[in-house]
Design an enzyme around this catalytic site. Structure first.
Site, short mmCIF file in Angstrom:
data_model
loop_
_atom_site.label_atom_id
_atom_site.label_comp_id
_atom_site.label_asym_id
_atom_site.label_seq_id
_atom_site.Cartn_x
_atom_site.Cartn_y
_atom_site.Cartn_z
N ALA A 51 0.82 -1.21 0.00
CA ALA A 51 0.00 0.00 0.00
C ALA A 51 0.86 1.26 0.00
O ALA A 51 0.63 2.18 -0.79
CB ALA A 51 -0.94 -0.01 1.21
N GLU A 71 9.45 4.38 7.32
CA GLU A 71 9.39 2.96 7.68
C GLU A 71 10.09 2.77 9.01
O GLU A 71 11.26 3.10 9.16
CB GLU A 71 10.07 2.11 6.59
N ASN A 79 5.23 -6.65 6.07
CA ASN A 79 4.61 -7.94 5.80
C ASN A 79 4.57 -8.26 4.31
O ASN A 79 4.61 -9.43 3.91
CB ASN A 79 3.17 -7.96 6.33
N GLY A 84 3.30 -14.25 0.09
CA GLY A 84 3.53 -15.35 -0.85
C GLY A 84 3.47 -14.98 -2.31
O GLY A 84 3.63 -15.86 -3.17
N GLY A 85 3.22 -13.71 -2.63
CA GLY A 85 3.25 -13.29 -4.03
C GLY A 85 2.01 -13.64 -4.84
O GLY A 85 2.03 -13.59 -6.07
N ARG A 331 -10.32 -19.36 4.47
CA ARG A 331 -9.42 -19.48 5.62
C ARG A 331 -10.15 -19.71 6.94
O ARG A 331 -9.71 -20.50 7.78
CB ARG A 331 -8.53 -18.24 5.72
N GLU A 469 -4.09 -2.92 4.98
CA GLU A 469 -4.51 -3.62 6.18
C GLU A 469 -4.73 -2.69 7.37
O GLU A 469 -5.36 -3.08 8.36
CB GLU A 469 -3.48 -4.69 6.55
#
Length: 503
Positions: A51, A71, A79, A84-85, A331, A469
């Site tokens: 993001a 950062e 994250n 996992g791409g 999930r 997120e």
């Protein structure tokens, strides 16, 4: 005359320094103090994952002026770099080449609304999905490569629409975006902890930052005040690594669960925004990934390995050797059924997941998992049964039943879609599975354009934005796989346009 009315409010952000955070006893206080700005930038972005990087890149594309990315950790990516791409893109070119012509943003959102179990926001999900293809094309333009011919149907989706980066990591996206941003002139500062916001009434005008911050020591570093002319964007991700917040918002989280997140996912900036009146929603909705392995820490390789198992293999309980779920559901469903496997003393009875080794002997998902000993190659049902203390007869009977359902292309037990399931025969690739805390669906409430809403009147907090997120109310009870990358990158595009319009 802005400095005349600036006040530094010391709220939850100052109190929530790290994992051992304590909470303030009273509401945020304020002390009259003239702010002497150390630096001024047009747009300040907090966080450097999907993001934040997308927002920085697109802010430059929108000619918004100087862009500063803060950062708090020592590396870029958060994250997102260990993701996992996976990337859900309706009508992506690989999907179309496979002959799948009936997908659309609306179809993706339909699946997400089902997954959200009545708590998701259709307008927000549509805003993201409408920018899916543009996000994918922007990745490609920035040098990101995806696996040739790879487009997969992942858990909870009704169509194959998930592409994946060449090496299966989100770091391939964050690194390429970072390099592009540097060329554009974006200013990056690592080890920069945002301690508080500088407010002029209900308008954010800057941030108080500790530079040379040493995680998790909230008092480390040197304080500077950064003025933001056009806006501050919160792109800090969730708080899954903050045990204080996790236990506060959802004390029911299973203590046997590990966490996939980077250590910096501790949520201080979200709490700081709340202390200044930002509205939060769904903070108790914390998702677990059902693809975790107890044989490796953090995110690991199990996510990639189990993407094969869910489609081709099967999962059985070590208690009786039987299947107990539809391996291709979302999930929340899968995590709940996996974690129900317990010994009489309530300790985890880790289920096993397996598929045919000979179908994937050179697959990097297999070679990496076996190398790192979170999976094993087993040459017979008997070897597998002995290793995991399962009745070999029961295990063989259930493999035979699975193979019968494969031949019939119908699963009468759990309704699993069997189009990709394989007839199972040794040797097998076998791993143990157990859920891991993975994603926070709760966060700051925004409008569909990324503007943060105020808790007092539900109006917009001027010049304050949040994406990814760090926001809440978008996905509802659970987020579908492969949609985190999509949301972060898409909302980076959206919010840059919003800031331009507002400015």
């Amino acid at each position: 005359m802005q400095n005349r009315r600036n006040f530094l409010k010391l709220g939850a952000g100052a109190a929530l320094g790290g994992l051992t955070a304590s909470f303030p006893a009273a509401a945020a206080s304020s002390c009259g103090k003239e702010i002497k700005w150390d630096e001024t930038h047009d747009v300040v972005i907090i966080g450097s994952g999907f993001a934040g990087l997308s927002a920085a890149h697109n802010a430059k594309k929108q000619d918004l002026g100087s862009v500063l990315v803060l950062e708090k950790m020592q590396v870029i990516g958060g994250n997102s770099a260990i993701n996992g791409g996976w990337f859900a893109i309706p009508r992506n070119p690989i999907q179309l080449a496979q002959g799948i012509n009936d997908d659309s943003p609306e179809e993706l959102v339909k699946d997400q609304m089902i997954s959200g179990r009545g708590m998701a926001s259709r307008p927000h999900l549509m805003r993201i999905a409408e920018h899916a293809l543009e996000s994918f094309e922007q990745c490609v333009a920035n040098g990101v490569t995806f696996r040739e011919g790879f487009n997969m149907q992942v858990g909870g989706h009704n169509k194959a629409r998930a592409v994946r980066t060449t090496y299966g990591t989100g770091g391939e996206i964050t690194q390429n975006y970072y390099e592009t941003c540097v060329k554009q002139g974006v200013d990056f500062r690592k080890q920069a902890y945002v301690e508080d916001f500088i407010m002029d009434g209900t308008t954010i005008v800057g941030v108080k930052v500790r530079f040379n911050y040493q995680f998790p020591n909230a008092k480390s570093g040197q304080v500077k005040f950064i003025k933001a002319n056009k806006g501050v964007v919160i792109a800090t991700g969730g708080f899954a690594q903050n045990m204080t917040l996790r236990n506060l918002f959802d004390p029911s989280i299973d203590p046997t669960y590990d966490c996939t997140n980077a250590k910096g996912a501790t949520g201080e900036v979200t709490m700081t925004a709340m202390s200044h009146g930002a509205l939060s929603v769904h903070m108790n909705m914390i998702q677990s990934g059902h693809w975790g392995s107890p044989d490796e820490g953090g995110f690991g390789w199990s996510n990639a390995l189990l993407s094969i198992t869910w489609h081709e293999g099967m999962v059985v309980s070590v208690l009786d050797g039987k299947r107990f779920m539809d391996e291709r559901r979302d999930r929340k469903y899968c995590s709940e059924r996996i974690s129900a496997n317990r010994y009489p003393d309530n300790s985890p009875a880790y289920p096993i997941a397996f598929f045919n080794y000979n179908d994937h002997p050179d697959d990097d998902r297999v070679t990496r998992a076996v190398r790192d000993k979170m999976a094993w190659i087993m040459n017979s049902v008997e070897e597998m049964a002995e290793r995991f203390n399962i009745d070999p007869k029961a295990l063989q009977e259930n493999i035979d039943l699975h193979n019968k359902h494969v031949a019939e292309r119908h699963d009468p037990l759990f309704g699993r879609k069997m189009d990709t399931a394989r007839n199972l025969e040794a040797p097998f690739v076998v791993s143990r599975i157990w859920p891991k805390v993975h994603y926070c669906m709760g966060g700051l409430k925004t409008d569909t354009e990324g503007r943060v809403l105020a808790s007092k009147d539900l109006g917009v907090m001027k010049n304050l934005y949040a994406i990814g997120e760090a926001t809440g109310g978008t996905h509802g009870e659970t987020r579908l796989s492969s949609c985190a990358c999509l949301e972060g990158l898409a909302m980076g595009i959206v919010v840059s346009k919003t800031i331009k319009a507002d400015a």
